[in-house]
Design a protein around this motif. Structure first.
Motif, short mmCIF file in Angstrom:
data_model
loop_
_atom_site.label_atom_id
_atom_site.label_comp_id
_atom_site.label_asym_id
_atom_site.label_seq_id
_atom_site.Cartn_x
_atom_site.Cartn_y
_atom_site.Cartn_z
N LEU A 156 16.21 49.24 102.50
CA LEU A 156 15.47 50.18 101.62
C LEU A 156 15.67 49.85 100.01
N LYS A 157 16.98 49.21 99.73
CA LYS A 157 17.26 48.96 98.20
C LYS A 157 16.24 48.07 97.75
N ALA A 158 15.66 46.94 98.46
CA ALA A 158 14.43 46.24 98.15
C ALA A 158 13.17 46.81 98.11
N PHE A 159 13.00 48.06 98.33
CA PHE A 159 11.74 48.81 98.19
C PHE A 159 12.21 49.65 96.93
N ASP A 160 13.46 50.32 96.77
CA ASP A 160 13.70 51.20 95.50
C ASP A 160 13.70 50.56 94.45
N ALA A 161 13.83 49.28 94.33
CA ALA A 161 14.02 48.53 93.26
C ALA A 161 12.88 47.97 92.60
N SER A 162 11.76 48.38 93.39
CA SER A 162 10.47 48.12 92.79
C SER A 162 9.62 49.30 92.22
N VAL A 171 17.20 40.62 99.62
CA VAL A 171 17.97 41.51 99.10
C VAL A 171 19.38 41.12 99.41
N ASN A 172 20.36 41.28 98.66
CA ASN A 172 21.89 41.21 99.07
C ASN A 172 22.37 42.23 99.98
N LEU A 173 22.73 42.02 101.17
CA LEU A 173 23.18 42.89 102.06
C LEU A 173 24.22 43.64 101.60
N LYS A 174 25.17 43.31 100.66
CA LYS A 174 26.48 43.93 100.41
C LYS A 174 26.27 44.62 99.24
N THR A 175 25.60 44.24 98.35
CA THR A 175 25.43 44.61 97.02
C THR A 175 24.43 45.39 96.65
N GLY A 176 23.26 45.05 97.56
CA GLY A 176 21.82 45.77 97.17
C GLY A 176 21.20 45.12 96.01
N ALA A 177 21.62 43.95 95.69
CA ALA A 177 20.80 43.25 94.32
C ALA A 177 19.69 42.71 95.11
N VAL A 178 18.46 42.48 94.25
CA VAL A 178 17.28 41.90 95.06
C VAL A 178 16.78 40.72 93.94
N ARG A 179 15.87 39.91 94.73
CA ARG A 179 15.36 38.71 93.80
C ARG A 179 13.84 38.33 94.63
N ALA A 230 -3.77 37.90 99.45
CA ALA A 230 -2.67 37.72 100.10
C ALA A 230 -1.17 37.96 99.48
N ASN A 231 -1.46 37.43 98.22
CA ASN A 231 -0.09 37.59 97.26
C ASN A 231 -0.11 38.78 96.37
N ILE A 232 0.92 39.37 96.28
CA ILE A 232 1.10 40.57 95.26
C ILE A 232 2.53 40.39 94.63
N HIS A 233 2.76 41.07 93.49
CA HIS A 233 3.97 40.95 92.78
C HIS A 233 4.56 42.29 92.78
N ALA A 234 5.99 42.40 93.18
CA ALA A 234 6.58 43.44 93.41
C ALA A 234 6.86 44.29 92.16
N GLU A 235 6.91 43.56 91.11
CA GLU A 235 7.17 44.39 89.70
C GLU A 235 5.97 45.04 89.11
N THR A 236 5.02 44.14 89.43
CA THR A 236 3.64 44.46 88.37
C THR A 236 2.61 45.31 89.41
N GLY A 237 2.85 45.08 90.64
CA GLY A 237 1.89 45.54 91.61
C GLY A 237 0.52 45.11 91.65
N GLN A 238 0.42 43.81 91.20
CA GLN A 238 -0.83 43.26 91.06
C GLN A 238 -0.79 42.12 91.92
N PHE A 239 -2.14 41.83 92.50
CA PHE A 239 -2.50 40.66 93.24
C PHE A 239 -2.19 39.38 92.20
N ILE A 240 -1.63 38.36 92.79
CA ILE A 240 -1.37 37.04 92.00
C ILE A 240 -1.97 35.89 92.65
N SER A 241 -2.72 36.26 93.66
CA SER A 241 -3.86 35.06 94.15
C SER A 241 -5.25 35.76 94.29
N ARG A 242 -6.12 35.05 94.64
CA ARG A 242 -7.32 35.43 94.87
C ARG A 242 -7.57 35.15 96.50
N ASN A 243 -6.71 34.66 97.21
CA ASN A 243 -6.99 34.16 98.48
C ASN A 243 -6.90 35.36 99.53
#
Length: 465
Positions: A156-162, A171-179, A230-243
């Motif tokens: 859930l930390k990966a959801f909360d970070a966006s 997500v880092n399972l111990k620290t909750g850091a995301v990438r 099909a592709n989307i950006h977790a930070e901007t919330g926008q699609f990043i492809s047209r496919n």
């Protein structure tokens, strides 16, 4: 995805010269087949492979069946018993109770997620959260539920970070850091079955809410023709492809729309599933040399952007049948049946314009059997069992190695050239599909059965009192 309890409406009546017109009724197949004997053979092969896993790779993520070695899947050097967890509900369905209990005991004694390392959120959910939940539903050992909840809380930390509630890929399972915020529909939208069941079992509504919020964000961005990129950006919330894709980057998103209806009665997501599938039929379904394909298209114009289709796409045949588009599902399954007849093993990726492989390797893929199982549930036509029996026998002939079943490096050679890895999903997916369809096991109520995208049983177990 693999939901089998059908809330179906009438299939589209596409008359005249349309894409799906003129389909012949499906004949009955293989009436002489001894299905119970074939189911017993599947169980024997599963038990044989399991014994080698226990001997060579106990507690490891994946076995390499040619060399008898093993490899990590999630975090290098930190095995999480992936194949073991994936196998648990299959063992239980097959009544391999001693093996099941040994696996549960390993999980209780050894499985910990307090690891300072990055795990892929999507894969961790469908494989481990789902596997633990199905094992809990089989035996009701609450330690399994507690471990599933502990892992889901870390994810859930990966959801909360966006800012949009779209999970980062890792997500880092111990620290909750995301990438890795550059993600896709499958990786932001394949949670609602596992998270929803977890929420029902724990009384915590956060899980379902987080999963649905991510799905609705993407659904609300559909184009005027009803497709999503099909592709989307977790930070901007926008699609990043047209496919727009039915398979890579997107497949299980669409499966889980329907699953949300099957499991939880979510009318909003049921309608979305029907609308998305109708848009696929209208704007992605294309015929090449008589075969129906669903290549990538521009999500706003419907123009074909890529002529490759992967074996993953076969799932759509079953999903179409589940959602009421039975004729279209049968038509698409026929494409994969044709590819299976031509190449014995369906190619990992195919050029739809030529129906020729784009790659010669393949990874023990289960999607053809998955689709056949879903369609078989609709009317129990043995045609689907026959397709699946061929799938099983071809796998057995080509992928059986010294210590289990392996992916293939080259499907064009005779014999086919083997690789050296058994993916974790083999234990959860195709062997379960085969066994359910052939053996009709007494521990499964097929009419109620709901399977996740990883074929974890989330509804439909029959437990003796």
């Amino acid at each position: 995805m693999r939901t089998l309890s059908l809330h179906r409406r009438s299939a589209l009546a596409l008359a005249g010269g349309g894409l799906f017109a003129g389909l012949a009724p499906l004949p009955a197949f293989a009436k002489s087949e001894d299905w119970a004997a074939l189911g017993a053979d599947v169980k024997a092969e599963f038990k044989w492979a399991w014994d080698h896993y226990v001997e060579k790779a106990w507690g490891k993520d994946e076995i390499n069946p040619v060399s008898g070695t093993s490899q990590s899947f999630f975090i290098q050097g930190h095995d999480l018993g992936l194949s073991l967890v994936e196998a648990l509900d299959t063992l239980w369905i097959m009544e391999l109770d001693e093996e099941f209990q040994a696996g549960v005991d390993w999980v209780k004694a050894n499985l910990s997620f307090d690891i300072d390392g990055y795990a892929q959120v999507f894969e961790t959910n469908i494989r481990l959260v789902g596997g633990l939940l199905s094992a809990f539903l089989a035996c009701e050992d609450r330690v399994l539920l507690e471990k599933a909840q502990d892992l889901a809380d870390r994810l859930l930390k990966a959801f909360d970070a966006s800012p949009h509630g779209l999970p980062y890929r890792y997500v880092n399972l111990k620290t909750g850091a995301v990438r890795d915020p550059e993600t896709n529909l499958a990786e932001i939208g394949t949670y609602i079955t596992e998270f929803g069941v977890l929420g029902e079992l724990t009384g915590d509504e956060r899980y379902f809410a987080a999963a649905k919020k991510a799905m609705m964000h993407a659904l609300n961005m559909r184009s005027p023709i009803g497709l999503m990129a099909a592709n989307i950006h977790a930070e901007t919330g926008q699609f990043i492809s047209r496919n727009a894709s039915i398979d890579v980057y997107a497949d299980s998103f669409y499966e889980y729309l329907w699953d949300a209806w099957e499991l939880f009665g979510d009318e909003e997501l049921k309608l979305a599933a029907e609308e998305c599938l109708k848009a696929m039929i209208d704007h992605q379904g294309k015929r090449y040399e008589g075969l129906l394909w669903f290549p990538m298209v521009d999500y706003e114009t419907g123009e074909v952007t890529n002529t490759s289709q992967t074996v993953l796409g076969a799932y759509l045949a079953g999903l179409l049948g589940q959602a009421g588009f039975k004729a279209e599902g049968d038509d698409f399954l026929k494409t994969y049946e044709t590819m299976q007849a031509r190449f014995l093993i369906v190619p990992e990726s195919t050029d739809v314009t030529t129906a020729q492989p784009r790659t010669l390797r393949t990874g023990l893929r289960p999607e053809v059997a998955d689709a056949a199982l879903n369609l078989w549930q609709h009317d129990r036509n043995d045609r689907y069992r026959a397709i699946t029996a061929t799938h099983y026998r071809n796998m057995k002939a080509s992928s059986k190695a010294a210590y289990g079943y392996t992916a293939l490096r080259d499907i064009s050679t005779r014999p086919m050239t083997q690789g050296d890895n058994c993916p974790g999903y083999w234990w959860s997916e195709q062997m379960k599909y085969y066994f359910i369809m052939f053996a009709e096991p007494k521990r499964i109520d097929i009419e109620r059965l709901v399977l996740s995208t990883e074929a974890n049983v989330l509804r439909g177990f029959v437990r003796s009192s």
